[in-house]
Design an enzyme around this catalytic site. Sequence first.
Site, PDB file in Angstrom:
ATOM      1  N   TYR A   1       0.831  -1.207   0.000  1.00 30.26           N
ATOM      2  CA  TYR A   1       0.000   0.000   0.000  1.00 30.26           C
ATOM      3  C   TYR A   1       0.865   1.255   0.000  1.00 30.26           C
ATOM      4  O   TYR A   1       0.550   2.245  -0.677  1.00 30.26           O
ATOM      5  CB  TYR A   1      -0.915  -0.005   1.224  1.00 30.26           C
ATOM      6  CG  TYR A   1      -1.708   1.268   1.428  1.00 30.26           C
ATOM      7  CD1 TYR A   1      -2.786   1.578   0.609  1.00 30.26           C
ATOM      8  CD2 TYR A   1      -1.363   2.165   2.445  1.00 30.26           C
ATOM      9  CE1 TYR A   1      -3.517   2.752   0.792  1.00 30.26           C
ATOM     10  CE2 TYR A   1      -2.090   3.334   2.640  1.00 30.26           C
ATOM     11  CZ  TYR A   1      -3.152   3.621   1.808  1.00 30.26           C
ATOM     12  OH  TYR A   1      -3.867   4.790   1.995  1.00 30.26           O
TER      13      TYR A   1
ATOM     14  N   SER B   1      -4.207  11.940   8.786  1.00 32.44           N
ATOM     15  CA  SER B   1      -5.127  11.697   7.682  1.00 32.44           C
ATOM     16  C   SER B   1      -6.529  11.368   8.187  1.00 32.44           C
ATOM     17  O   SER B   1      -6.693  10.741   9.247  1.00 32.44           O
ATOM     18  CB  SER B   1      -4.610  10.525   6.840  1.00 32.44           C
ATOM     19  OG  SER B   1      -5.578  10.095   5.903  1.00 32.44           O
TER      20      SER B   1
ATOM     21  N   GLN C   1      -5.806  16.441   8.015  1.00 31.27           N
ATOM     22  CA  GLN C   1      -6.107  16.379   6.579  1.00 31.27           C
ATOM     23  C   GLN C   1      -7.534  15.905   6.344  1.00 31.27           C
ATOM     24  O   GLN C   1      -8.014  14.993   7.004  1.00 31.27           O
ATOM     25  CB  GLN C   1      -5.119  15.429   5.886  1.00 31.27           C
ATOM     26  CG  GLN C   1      -5.376  15.203   4.414  1.00 31.27           C
ATOM     27  CD  GLN C   1      -6.320  14.030   4.159  1.00 31.27           C
ATOM     28  OE1 GLN C   1      -6.547  13.186   5.026  1.00 31.27           O
ATOM     29  NE2 GLN C   1      -6.921  14.004   2.980  1.00 31.27           N
TER      30      GLN C   1
ATOM     31  N   TYR D   1     -10.677  15.160   3.205  1.00 31.58           N
ATOM     32  CA  TYR D   1     -11.100  15.027   1.810  1.00 31.58           C
ATOM     33  C   TYR D   1     -12.437  15.748   1.629  1.00 31.58           C
ATOM     34  O   TYR D   1     -13.199  15.910   2.589  1.00 31.58           O
ATOM     35  CB  TYR D   1     -11.283  13.561   1.425  1.00 31.58           C
ATOM     36  CG  TYR D   1     -10.009  12.761   1.408  1.00 31.58           C
ATOM     37  CD1 TYR D   1      -9.097  12.898   0.362  1.00 31.58           C
ATOM     38  CD2 TYR D   1      -9.724  11.862   2.424  1.00 31.58           C
ATOM     39  CE1 TYR D   1      -7.921  12.168   0.348  1.00 31.58           C
ATOM     40  CE2 TYR D   1      -8.552  11.126   2.407  1.00 31.58           C
ATOM     41  CZ  TYR D   1      -7.652  11.282   1.368  1.00 31.58           C
ATOM     42  OH  TYR D   1      -6.497  10.559   1.355  1.00 31.58           O
TER      43      TYR D   1
ATOM     44  N   THR E   1      -7.217  17.820   0.862  1.00 31.11           N
ATOM     45  CA  THR E   1      -6.665  17.124  -0.299  1.00 31.11           C
ATOM     46  C   THR E   1      -7.660  17.189  -1.438  1.00 31.11           C
ATOM     47  O   THR E   1      -8.800  16.736  -1.310  1.00 31.11           O
ATOM     48  CB  THR E   1      -6.355  15.660   0.056  1.00 31.11           C
ATOM     49  OG1 THR E   1      -5.341  15.628   1.066  1.00 31.11           O
ATOM     50  CG2 THR E   1      -5.848  14.900  -1.160  1.00 31.11           C
TER      51      THR E   1
ATOM     52  N   ARG F   1      -4.561   1.308  -8.043  1.00 28.95           N
ATOM     53  CA  ARG F   1      -3.257   0.751  -7.677  1.00 28.95           C
ATOM     54  C   ARG F   1      -3.393  -0.762  -7.719  1.00 28.95           C
ATOM     55  O   ARG F   1      -4.069  -1.369  -6.894  1.00 28.95           O
ATOM     56  CB  ARG F   1      -2.850   1.249  -6.287  1.00 28.95           C
ATOM     57  CG  ARG F   1      -2.810   2.781  -6.230  1.00 28.95           C
ATOM     58  CD  ARG F   1      -3.163   3.334  -4.860  1.00 28.95           C
ATOM     59  NE  ARG F   1      -3.616   4.721  -4.977  1.00 28.95           N
ATOM     60  CZ  ARG F   1      -4.222   5.388  -4.002  1.00 28.95           C
ATOM     61  NH1 ARG F   1      -4.442   4.807  -2.831  1.00 28.95           N
ATOM     62  NH2 ARG F   1      -4.608   6.630  -4.190  1.00 28.95           N
TER      63      ARG F   1
ATOM     64  N   LYS G   1      -3.949  20.832  -0.818  1.00 30.76           N
ATOM     65  CA  LYS G   1      -2.968  19.844  -1.277  1.00 30.76           C
ATOM     66  C   LYS G   1      -3.396  19.229  -2.607  1.00 30.76           C
ATOM     67  O   LYS G   1      -4.562  18.907  -2.796  1.00 30.76           O
ATOM     68  CB  LYS G   1      -2.809  18.744  -0.223  1.00 30.76           C
ATOM     69  CG  LYS G   1      -1.779  17.673  -0.551  1.00 30.76           C
ATOM     70  CD  LYS G   1      -1.617  16.727   0.635  1.00 30.76           C
ATOM     71  CE  LYS G   1      -0.580  15.655   0.361  1.00 30.76           C
ATOM     72  NZ  LYS G   1      -1.086  14.629  -0.574  1.00 30.76           N
TER      73      LYS G   1
ATOM     74  N   HIS H   1       0.205  13.341  -5.249  1.00 28.83           N
ATOM     75  CA  HIS H   1      -0.248  12.248  -4.385  1.00 28.83           C
ATOM     76  C   HIS H   1       0.739  11.083  -4.422  1.00 28.83           C
ATOM     77  O   HIS H   1       0.352   9.911  -4.350  1.00 28.83           O
ATOM     78  CB  HIS H   1      -1.641  11.761  -4.809  1.00 28.83           C
ATOM     79  CG  HIS H   1      -2.536  11.364  -3.675  1.00 28.83           C
ATOM     80  ND1 HIS H   1      -3.502  12.192  -3.167  1.00 28.83           N
ATOM     81  CD2 HIS H   1      -2.602  10.230  -2.931  1.00 28.83           C
ATOM     82  CE1 HIS H   1      -4.139  11.572  -2.177  1.00 28.83           C
ATOM     83  NE2 HIS H   1      -3.594  10.374  -2.010  1.00 28.83           N
TER      84      HIS H   1
ATOM     85  N   ARG I   1       0.217   8.291  -6.949  1.00 25.67           N
ATOM     86  CA  ARG I   1      -0.814   7.304  -6.646  1.00 25.67           C
ATOM     87  C   ARG I   1      -2.175   7.635  -7.274  1.00 25.67           C
ATOM     88  O   ARG I   1      -3.132   6.888  -7.094  1.00 25.67           O
ATOM     89  CB  ARG I   1      -0.977   7.179  -5.125  1.00 25.67           C
ATOM     90  CG  ARG I   1       0.266   6.634  -4.451  1.00 25.67           C
ATOM     91  CD  ARG I   1       0.258   6.901  -2.951  1.00 25.67           C
ATOM     92  NE  ARG I   1      -0.819   6.243  -2.241  1.00 25.67           N
ATOM     93  CZ  ARG I   1      -0.832   4.941  -1.915  1.00 25.67           C
ATOM     94  NH1 ARG I   1       0.185   4.177  -2.250  1.00 25.67           N
ATOM     95  NH2 ARG I   1      -1.846   4.421  -1.245  1.00 25.67           N
TER      96      ARG I   1
END
Length: 391
Positions: A30, A112, A133, A135, A161, A170, A257, A281, A284
């Site tokens: 990861y 996060s 952080q 989202y 973000t 991924r 970000k 990122h 990613r």
Amino acid sequence: MNRLHHGNITCIEDLRKLAKKRVPKMFYDYVDSGAWTETTYRANSDDLANIRFKQRIGRNVETRTQRSSLLGEEVTMPVGLAPTGLAGMQYPDGEILAARAAERFGIPFTLSTMSVCSIEDVAEHTSRPFWFQLYLMKDRSFMEQLISRARQAKCSALMLTLDLPVQGQRHKDIKNGLSAPPKPTIQNIASIAIRPRWCLNMLRTKRHSFRNIVGHVAGVSDTTSMARWVDEQFDQRMSWDDIKWIRQIWDGKLVLKGIMDPDDAQMAVEYGADALVVSNHGGRQLDGAISSIAALPRVVRAVGKQAEILFDSGIQSGQDVLKALALGAKGTLIGRPFLYGLGAMGEAGVARCLEIIHKEMDLTMALCGLNDIQNIDRDILESQGRSMFAS
């Protein structure tokens, strides 16, 4: 352990190799992966490696300092720990341990939203304000709740973000069946069984899931419901009006970000950002995009001194930090390096990561004839390094 800590661990790569041995495969992968072909993931570090320093002599460098400030906070070096999901699966209570290591070293830690330890967990175990952080999610009431919790925990900055309206693919995560806690498949059991240190430590903590979310959202109580909720939450309708809304309900420092384009950087400033993070990122999200270091000079020229410019994606050493600063960043964020340290040795590993980066910066400053990190500019780079990202 002391012999290993001081004798064998001399660079971030040593921490990475040790983490690969000690962390279950799905959680190591990861961290150590990018989207699709991982072209951008590799470009982030390759482009940094291609920048060359200018060696200088005949300068008194007996006294050197890396002390600086980020978002008005005094720091021992212009480096912070980036927000990283699932740090608590690299090592039990990982976010708490990383935050404590950062606090002792005198640099910022960013928690996060997708952390294993909650905002409250980290606040309970630290005394220095940390950054949080967030989202942009469809569930605006939950976002307001998270912001309120961050305010109650006395977080000194909110980092939004913006480069995740959809999640990049991924391949390793799909093949490994990534989840927290891991599902009891034969593959996962085999990977965990050969890492008894990780297992024993994980048994000693109650923190095994996304504690910022589980228990705070109706209907989210296990891995399956959690995964379904997260997949539904990334907001593809995101606009600059959403940034305006957040600016209105958060009166502290606001960091945006995922900025890679000069026009986006100018918009971020217009909508009230105190700082920007030039970041793809970690390679990613959009595979095939340019490296973060290639984007940095253009963003710096677009913004000037209207906001602090932070940089992440690709940093693997103290030298990489200096290259980003020389190209205009006020500070940098590291993700993978501290996660390697965390997975390898827990809190001591994060501390060792920071020691390595600090020493690499110090020695490089001396050999480039630089005494004070705040005086750094492109003059420490060879002409190729100054011009390769000028367009």
